[in-house]
Design a protein around this motif. Structure first.
Motif, PDB file in Angstrom:
ATOM      1  N   LYS A  97       0.377   5.248 -17.292  1.00  0.00           N
ATOM      2  CA  LYS A  97       0.865   6.002 -18.451  1.00  0.00           C
ATOM      3  C   LYS A  97       0.502   7.489 -18.367  1.00  0.00           C
ATOM      4  CE  LYS A  97       0.444   1.926 -21.430  1.00  0.00           C
ATOM      5  NZ  LYS A  97      -0.250   1.328 -22.605  1.00  0.00           N
ATOM      6  N   SER A  98      -0.244   7.845 -17.321  1.00  0.00           N
ATOM      7  CA  SER A  98      -0.654   9.246 -17.155  1.00  0.00           C
ATOM      8  C   SER A  98       0.478  10.045 -16.528  1.00  0.00           C
ATOM      9  CB  SER A  98      -1.890   9.319 -16.261  1.00  0.00           C
ATOM     10  OG  SER A  98      -1.546   9.027 -14.908  1.00  0.00           O
ATOM     11  N   ILE A  99       0.316  11.373 -16.474  1.00  0.00           N
ATOM     12  CA  ILE A  99       1.336  12.215 -15.852  1.00  0.00           C
ATOM     13  C   ILE A  99       1.489  11.892 -14.372  1.00  0.00           C
ATOM     14  CG2 ILE A  99      -0.332  14.085 -15.443  1.00  0.00           C
ATOM     15  CD1 ILE A  99       3.488  14.346 -16.143  1.00  0.00           C
ATOM     16  N   ALA A 114       8.567   7.551 -11.193  1.00  0.00           N
ATOM     17  CA  ALA A 114       9.871   8.218 -11.155  1.00  0.00           C
ATOM     18  C   ALA A 114      10.305   8.566  -9.732  1.00  0.00           C
ATOM     19  CB  ALA A 114       9.828   9.478 -12.010  1.00  0.00           C
ATOM     20  N   GLY A 115       9.414   8.351  -8.771  1.00  0.00           N
ATOM     21  CA  GLY A 115       9.766   8.593  -7.368  1.00  0.00           C
ATOM     22  C   GLY A 115       9.262   9.892  -6.789  1.00  0.00           C
ATOM     23  N   ASP A 116       8.386  10.589  -7.511  1.00  0.00           N
ATOM     24  CA  ASP A 116       7.816  11.829  -7.005  1.00  0.00           C
ATOM     25  C   ASP A 116       6.746  11.504  -5.963  1.00  0.00           C
ATOM     26  OD1 ASP A 116       6.577  14.220  -6.497  1.00  0.00           O
ATOM     27  OD2 ASP A 116       6.478  14.866  -8.586  1.00  0.00           O
ATOM     28  N   VAL A 127       0.812  -1.215   0.000  1.00  0.00           N
ATOM     29  CA  VAL A 127       0.000   0.000   0.000  1.00  0.00           C
ATOM     30  C   VAL A 127       0.846   1.265   0.000  1.00  0.00           C
ATOM     31  CG1 VAL A 127      -2.016  -1.081   1.054  1.00  0.00           C
ATOM     32  CG2 VAL A 127      -0.235  -0.135   2.520  1.00  0.00           C
ATOM     33  N   ASN A 128       2.143   1.118  -0.169  1.00  0.00           N
ATOM     34  CA  ASN A 128       2.997   2.280  -0.377  1.00  0.00           C
ATOM     35  C   ASN A 128       2.556   2.968  -1.665  1.00  0.00           C
ATOM     36  OD1 ASN A 128       5.446   3.686  -1.611  1.00  0.00           O
ATOM     37  ND2 ASN A 128       6.225   3.196   0.422  1.00  0.00           N
ATOM     38  N   ASP A 129       2.637   4.289  -1.727  1.00  0.00           N
ATOM     39  CA  ASP A 129       2.137   5.033  -2.887  1.00  0.00           C
ATOM     40  C   ASP A 129       2.680   4.513  -4.215  1.00  0.00           C
ATOM     41  OD1 ASP A 129       0.375   6.700  -1.666  1.00  0.00           O
ATOM     42  OD2 ASP A 129       1.744   8.388  -1.459  1.00  0.00           O
ATOM     43  N   LYS A 130       3.925   4.088  -4.228  1.00  0.00           N
ATOM     44  CA  LYS A 130       4.497   3.638  -5.505  1.00  0.00           C
ATOM     45  C   LYS A 130       4.042   2.232  -5.885  1.00  0.00           C
ATOM     46  CE  LYS A 130       8.871   1.662  -3.847  1.00  0.00           C
ATOM     47  NZ  LYS A 130      10.341   1.714  -3.996  1.00  0.00           N
ATOM     48  N   ASN A 131       3.432   1.511  -4.929  1.00  0.00           N
ATOM     49  CA  ASN A 131       2.966   0.152  -5.201  1.00  0.00           C
ATOM     50  C   ASN A 131       1.446   0.019  -5.213  1.00  0.00           C
ATOM     51  OD1 ASN A 131       5.701  -0.713  -5.135  1.00  0.00           O
ATOM     52  ND2 ASN A 131       5.606  -0.932  -2.906  1.00  0.00           N
ATOM     53  N   ILE A 132       0.757   1.043  -4.728  1.00  0.00           N
ATOM     54  CA  ILE A 132      -0.697   0.928  -4.543  1.00  0.00           C
ATOM     55  C   ILE A 132      -1.426   0.724  -5.859  1.00  0.00           C
ATOM     56  CG2 ILE A 132      -1.120   3.425  -4.649  1.00  0.00           C
ATOM     57  CD1 ILE A 132      -2.874   0.884  -2.326  1.00  0.00           C
ATOM     58  N   GLY A 133      -0.880   1.266  -6.964  1.00  0.00           N
ATOM     59  CA  GLY A 133      -1.530   1.087  -8.265  1.00  0.00           C
ATOM     60  C   GLY A 133      -1.622  -0.379  -8.656  1.00  0.00           C
ATOM     61  N   GLN A 134      -0.530  -1.103  -8.479  1.00  0.00           N
ATOM     62  CA  GLN A 134      -0.521  -2.529  -8.807  1.00  0.00           C
ATOM     63  C   GLN A 134      -1.413  -3.312  -7.862  1.00  0.00           C
ATOM     64  OE1 GLN A 134       3.587  -3.709  -8.747  1.00  0.00           O
ATOM     65  NE2 GLN A 134       4.065  -2.678 -10.681  1.00  0.00           N
ATOM     66  N   ASP A 179     -14.102  15.949 -16.322  1.00  0.00           N
ATOM     67  CA  ASP A 179     -14.797  16.068 -17.599  1.00  0.00           C
ATOM     68  C   ASP A 179     -13.869  16.638 -18.671  1.00  0.00           C
ATOM     69  OD1 ASP A 179     -17.481  15.145 -16.928  1.00  0.00           O
ATOM     70  OD2 ASP A 179     -17.549  16.904 -15.628  1.00  0.00           O
ATOM     71  N   CYS A 180     -12.912  17.439 -18.262  1.00  0.00           N
ATOM     72  CA  CYS A 180     -11.960  18.005 -19.217  1.00  0.00           C
ATOM     73  C   CYS A 180     -10.638  17.234 -19.242  1.00  0.00           C
ATOM     74  CB  CYS A 180     -11.680  19.466 -18.887  1.00  0.00           C
ATOM     75  SG  CYS A 180     -13.131  20.535 -19.012  1.00  0.00           S
ATOM     76  N   HIS A 181     -10.172  16.838 -18.054  1.00  0.00           N
ATOM     77  CA  HIS A 181      -8.844  16.218 -17.963  1.00  0.00           C
ATOM     78  C   HIS A 181      -8.889  14.693 -17.975  1.00  0.00           C
ATOM     79  CE1 HIS A 181      -6.677  19.976 -17.088  1.00  0.00           C
ATOM     80  NE2 HIS A 181      -7.762  20.338 -16.404  1.00  0.00           N
ATOM     81  N   SER A 182     -10.080  14.115 -17.905  1.00  0.00           N
ATOM     82  CA  SER A 182     -10.296  12.670 -17.770  1.00  0.00           C
ATOM     83  C   SER A 182      -9.942  12.212 -16.359  1.00  0.00           C
ATOM     84  CB  SER A 182      -9.535  11.861 -18.815  1.00  0.00           C
ATOM     85  OG  SER A 182      -8.179  11.717 -18.457  1.00  0.00           O
ATOM     86  N   GLU A 183     -10.051  10.905 -16.111  1.00  0.00           N
ATOM     87  CA  GLU A 183      -9.801  10.396 -14.759  1.00  0.00           C
ATOM     88  C   GLU A 183      -8.395   9.815 -14.617  1.00  0.00           C
ATOM     89  OE1 GLU A 183     -12.542   9.545 -16.460  1.00  0.00           O
ATOM     90  OE2 GLU A 183     -14.171  10.441 -15.299  1.00  0.00           O
ATOM     91  N   HIS A 184      -8.197   8.638 -15.185  1.00  0.00           N
ATOM     92  CA  HIS A 184      -6.946   7.913 -14.974  1.00  0.00           C
ATOM     93  C   HIS A 184      -5.876   8.224 -16.016  1.00  0.00           C
ATOM     94  CE1 HIS A 184     -10.196   5.462 -13.073  1.00  0.00           C
ATOM     95  NE2 HIS A 184      -9.344   5.488 -12.072  1.00  0.00           N
TER      96      HIS A 184
END
Length: 379
Positions: free
Chosen positions: A277-279, A286-288, A242-249, A354-359
């Protein structure tokens, strides 16, 4: 002379003994009265057997040893209980006195709910959940290893944040049903995380995951689905699920599974793959540490769908969620006609996604700025 000496010695000893027997504790301790189970069977000196005169007012009395009368098994179970094993977490583990009191001890059998009455002195939450009675000898890991491979589990557990716990601390239901537990278990029978994390349990119960579990959807996220089971790490550890860099997976394990998406008719397909693949995802990889992850937008234990009260991703709340990082932009947006109409309940009025999308949010100030601006207009 010798006879006189012995007579004087006897007189001194007799007067000293007489004085100790005549010592009235109430002369100084008039606010202390023995009540409860000890009322008719004990006197002060039965417990405070070192007190023979008034000198203890200066030197102090020794700590009462309840074990003098009570079975030694109580001392054994106390030393092995979860409070005393978690020395780094529990600063002042309970003793006989802290649970039962001093001079007005009432038998636990007299209480309608002894757990609540006794344990709530420290566990002040509304609901106290414990897997077993306190003064009983717990089943040891040896019992579990009769069936479960010690070489497989032990190396994992000792490196986890729960290294000081035993099997039955977490698997309370299993310890009581050791012969039958191999049959299919309900989620609340697998592990009793709520015993220690009751405050989080209340939050999770109101989340989309908790509500789904209550409705019988057993593949909704449970504690161990996100945090792991025997290999749970501190949430700040680099290898924590659940670390931020691993939570996506971790979230993607369910939400990027085609079978899971089809079964539950998920509105978004492959959100983790899209996010990576999003910003936000690229910065995260990248570790931000300031970059948004799943929990930044959706919440942690309080994840709700878009229509639940308090949802962080509902149209009315989404700008507040984005403002955690983009406060200036949101402040500008809130002066727009779009936000005025959102507040009036007009569904067509756009909010951030609605403008920037979600994911799949893209950066708008990079070399493909024009391309990304066009993409925003297509949403």
């Amino acid at each position: 002379m010798i006879r006189i000496f012995y007579l004087l010695l006897f007189a001194i000893l007799f007067s000293s003994n007489l004085y100790s027997k005549d010592l009235d504790c109430a002369d100084c301790h008039d606010d202390v009265h023995i009540k409860g189970v000890h009322q008719d069977v004990l006197d002060c000196t039965d417990c405070h057997d070192d007190v023979v005169d008034e000198s203890h007012s200066e030197t102090g009395a020794k700590k009462v040893q309840c074990i003098s009368c009570h079975d030694e098994k109580y001392l054994t179970t106390e030393k092995s209980d979860i409070h005393h094993r978690l020395k780094n977490v529990v600063k002042n583990p309970p003793s006989c006195v802290s649970c039962h009191g001093k001079h007005s001890i009432i038998s636990p059998s007299k209480y309608k709910n002894p757990t609540k009455r006794i344990c709530s002195k420290c566990h002040t939450k509304d609901r106290v959940v414990f897997p077993s009675k306190y003064h009983i000898k717990q089943k040891s890991a040896k019992d579990c290893y009769e069936c479960h491979d010690k070489e497989e589990y032990e190396p994992i557990v000792v490196k986890s944040i729960h290294s000081n716990l035993t099997c039955v601390d977490c698997h309370g239901y299993v310890s009581k049903n050791i012969e039958e537990h191999q049959d299919s278990l309900k989620p609340n029978q697998v592990s009793n995380c709520y015993s220690c994390h009751d405050d989080i349990a209340k939050i999770h119960k109101e989340s989309v995951h908790g509500i789904s579990l209550a409705e019988g959807m057993e593949d909704a996220a449970k504690c161990w689905d996100c945090h792991g089971s025997h290999d749970i790490k501190d949430v700040k550890a680099d290898d924590s699920r659940v670390n931020d860099k691993n939570i996506g997976q971790t979230c993607g394990a369910c939400h990027d599974d085609p079978n899971f998406e089809k079964k539950h008719k998920m509105s978004f397909k492959f959100p983790e793959k899209t996010y990576s693949k999003s910003i936000h995802g690229l910065l995260n990889i990248a570790g931000d540490k300031k970059s948004a992850s799943c929990v930044s937008c959706h919440g942690v234990h309080d994840i709700k769908n878009r229509v639940q009260v308090g949802s962080q991703i509902s149209p009315i709340n989404l700008p507040h969620t984005c403002a955690k990082c983009h406060s200036e932009v949101v402040a500008e947006y809130k002066n727009s006609i779009h936000w005025i109409r959102v507040q009036r309940g007009i569904k067509e009025a756009p909010v951030c996604n609605d403008c920037h999308s979600e994911h799949s949010i893209a950066e708008i100030n990079d070399k493909d700025k024009k391309k990304n601006l066009l993409r925003m207009q297509e949403n």
